[in-house]
Design an enzyme around this catalytic site. Sequence first.
Site, PDB file in Angstrom:
ATOM      1  CB  SER A  12      -0.925  -0.010   1.213  1.00  0.00           C
ATOM      2  OG  SER A  12      -0.149  -0.043   2.410  1.00  0.00           O
ATOM      3  N   GLY A  13       1.993   1.230  -0.707  1.00  0.00           N
ATOM      4  CA  GLY A  13       2.753   2.458  -0.939  1.00  0.00           C
ATOM      5  C   GLY A  13       2.156   3.176  -2.148  1.00  0.00           C
ATOM      6  CG  LEU A  14       2.872   6.870  -5.390  1.00  0.00           C
ATOM      7  CD1 LEU A  14       1.550   7.555  -5.072  1.00  0.00           C
ATOM      8  CD2 LEU A  14       3.931   7.920  -5.724  1.00  0.00           C
ATOM      9  CB  ALA A  15       3.704   1.143  -6.637  1.00  0.00           C
ATOM     10  CB  ALA A  41       9.688   3.480   1.232  1.00  0.00           C
ATOM     11  CB  SER A  42       5.078   5.866  -0.619  1.00  0.00           C
ATOM     12  OG  SER A  42       5.367   4.885  -1.571  1.00  0.00           O
ATOM     13  CD1 TRP A  44       8.111   6.994   6.397  1.00  0.00           C
ATOM     14  CD2 TRP A  44      10.222   6.350   6.746  1.00  0.00           C
ATOM     15  NE1 TRP A  44       8.132   6.230   7.529  1.00  0.00           N
ATOM     16  CE2 TRP A  44       9.425   5.824   7.777  1.00  0.00           C
ATOM     17  CE3 TRP A  44      11.582   6.071   6.751  1.00  0.00           C
ATOM     18  CZ2 TRP A  44       9.940   5.040   8.798  1.00  0.00           C
ATOM     19  CZ3 TRP A  44      12.097   5.292   7.770  1.00  0.00           C
ATOM     20  CH2 TRP A  44      11.287   4.788   8.792  1.00  0.00           C
ATOM     21  CD  GLU A 114      15.289  16.127  -5.118  1.00  0.00           C
ATOM     22  OE1 GLU A 114      15.256  15.113  -5.840  1.00  0.00           O
ATOM     23  OE2 GLU A 114      14.761  16.177  -4.005  1.00  0.00           O
ATOM     24  CG  HIS A 237      21.114   9.592   2.014  1.00  0.00           C
ATOM     25  ND1 HIS A 237      21.801  10.402   2.877  1.00  0.00           N
ATOM     26  CD2 HIS A 237      20.292  10.400   1.310  1.00  0.00           C
ATOM     27  CE1 HIS A 237      21.415  11.647   2.693  1.00  0.00           C
ATOM     28  NE2 HIS A 237      20.493  11.674   1.748  1.00  0.00           N
ATOM     29  NE  ARG A 283      21.587  11.521  -2.420  1.00  0.00           N
ATOM     30  CZ  ARG A 283      20.321  11.177  -2.430  1.00  0.00           C
ATOM     31  NH1 ARG A 283      19.969   9.987  -2.882  1.00  0.00           N
ATOM     32  NH2 ARG A 283      19.397  11.991  -2.014  1.00  0.00           N
ATOM     33  CG  HIS A 344      18.126   6.455   0.031  1.00  0.00           C
ATOM     34  ND1 HIS A 344      17.318   6.783   1.096  1.00  0.00           N
ATOM     35  CD2 HIS A 344      17.863   7.368  -0.950  1.00  0.00           C
ATOM     36  CE1 HIS A 344      16.591   7.850   0.775  1.00  0.00           C
ATOM     37  NE2 HIS A 344      16.899   8.210  -0.462  1.00  0.00           N
ATOM     38  NE  ARG A 379      16.477   6.871  -6.059  1.00  0.00           N
ATOM     39  CZ  ARG A 379      15.938   7.644  -5.109  1.00  0.00           C
ATOM     40  NH1 ARG A 379      14.651   7.911  -5.148  1.00  0.00           N
ATOM     41  NH2 ARG A 379      16.660   8.107  -4.121  1.00  0.00           N
ATOM     42  CG  LEU A 385       8.044   9.294  -4.680  1.00  0.00           C
ATOM     43  CD1 LEU A 385       7.772  10.607  -3.945  1.00  0.00           C
ATOM     44  CD2 LEU A 385       7.322   8.145  -3.970  1.00  0.00           C
TER      45      LEU A 385
END
Length: 537
Positions: A12-15, A41-42, A44, A114, A237, A283, A344, A379, A385
Amino acid sequence: MAQQFDTLIIGSGLAGLTLALQLADQKKICLVSKREVSDSASSWAQGGIAAVLNHDDSIDAHIKDTLMAGAGLCNKDMTRMVIEHGREAVQWLIDLGVEFTREADDSKYHLTREGGHSHRRVIHAADATGKAVQNTLGQKVRAHPNITILENHIAVDLITTTKLNKTKKNKCLGAYVLDIASGKVITIGAQQTTLATGGAGKVYLYTTNPDISTGDGIAMAWRAGCRVSNMEFVQFHPTCLFHPHAKSFLISEIVRGEGGLLKLPDGTRFMPQHDERAELASRDIVARAIDFEMKRLGLDCVYLDITHKSPTFIKEHFPTIHKRCLELGIDITTSPIPVVPAAHYSCGGVMTDNKGQTDIENLYAIGETACTGLHGANRLASNSLLECLVLGRAAAAHILKAKTHAMPDLPYWDESRVTDADEEVLITHTWNELRRFMWNYVGIVRTDKRLSRAMHRIHMLRDEVHEFYSNFRVSNNLIELRNLLQVSELIVKSAMARQESRGLHYSKDYPELLPEAKPTILEPGANYSLLDNKHGH
Ligand SMILES: Cc1cc2nc3c(=O)[nH]c(=O)nc-3n(C[C@H](O)[C@H](O)[C@H](O)COP(=O)(O)OP(=O)(O)OC[C@H]3O[C@@H](n4cnc5c(N)ncnc54)[C@H](O)[C@@H]3O)c2cc1C
């Protein structure tokens, strides 16, 4: 009787939420989530969603930036497809009521820029974008009469025709799902099943990911017969707070951006020796340098020092970090912040096409669980997202066109040969051991020797967990451990196969880039098949 739905969505995250809402007007959906719907994670995600929303920007520029980050391994068609659908996907969120941050004069949405993006293109809701999106979509999902939500239910394994010896062609029929409260495993049958189970950061000792990120979907798909790809590319990260009571608290890059200095415990700066941009290097370079110093000196952490700025400046610029550290007894205006790099994002996963279809008919994988080829070897920030949204919508369009097929009777979960586990410590000990050696041997910098040591240990733990799984009733912890072990094996196997350093995979034994970029594709086979299902069938 098995519970029957049109579509089963695991996660039940964004996907998962995007797919559920896209289908719910026409399909009966079962949405399974191993904690509460919002635990993902979505929720967060801080930064935002990358999409071409400004006149100065262009699809080609966003594609170029994505391909550059991906170090030669992005699938170009997939990249174009995702980026071209970005604007309409973001508009869908706006239409649902997500309140993104607007410019001060309210004329348009505020876009941030970013690292790695050549334009301002990250739409956000202050510094809590994920929460805003997840809350809005979560409310819609709860209000929809066609969506049955099973919270605190964890999927154990997929049910497929091959496992049932029904047909040679492998088709997915649903999944076994453990009701964590009652300890009972239920059988859910569905015309289509989708894995939207997120990433696998919990494989590592230090991670920015929530506890749910145990790679369950990747492990389930692999056991069912799907190929997985690019598992060696784990994004770290550089600065996560190191504190026994602070799980996964990110110290944002802006602290380095505003002058924060990385130091050893004796106060010596070390970044200038690693890169001429020092603390402002990318990074990967900063993460690698910290890892190098920690391994060289046997340190638990390094320090990020911003005490040379005034307390007013610090409180104004980093209010959340200042507050959270103070709660833990660290006053960042007077003391340096203990930090470690942390896993991450998982760039690899279950191989899918541009509709989220996997190698198994009627089985889809979307979001961080999947490997569409968008991220390649690294990535680009805020593209994840975007991928959840675009692939969630694309999978929905495909599912809506699918023909209905006859469902066979599905067998119950068989518990006749198992008993209650007598000692939970066996699970917790193995879990800790796994995460520690994955951190030390399969982290930011790899060598052949470290990888083969890790593989050796994985094989030992595999036998122990297999025995445990075969003899005892399944529990949430056991399911997650079994999956973490499976995913660890896939990461190590993929890292061993890549004899070069590319994107997020860095090997001391192969520091060069090979002339040809090739994805790592693992095919399920007898050699890799870990922890077969003894319970289901
Ligand atoms: C701290 C942080 C900040 C980030 N910031 C950004 C950002 O600014 N922009 C960006 O693009 N990306 C960001 N990311 C990455 C991004 O948040 C994730 O890649 C994305 O949210 C993944 O979404 P998902 O739907 O695939 O999975 P998730 O959101 O992780 O959801 C997974 C779901 O699956 C469920 N689940 C898992 N296993 C099972 C099982 N066996 N049975 C039942 N349910 C299960 C979980 O409970 C959860 O509901 C960030 C990540 C972190 C950790």
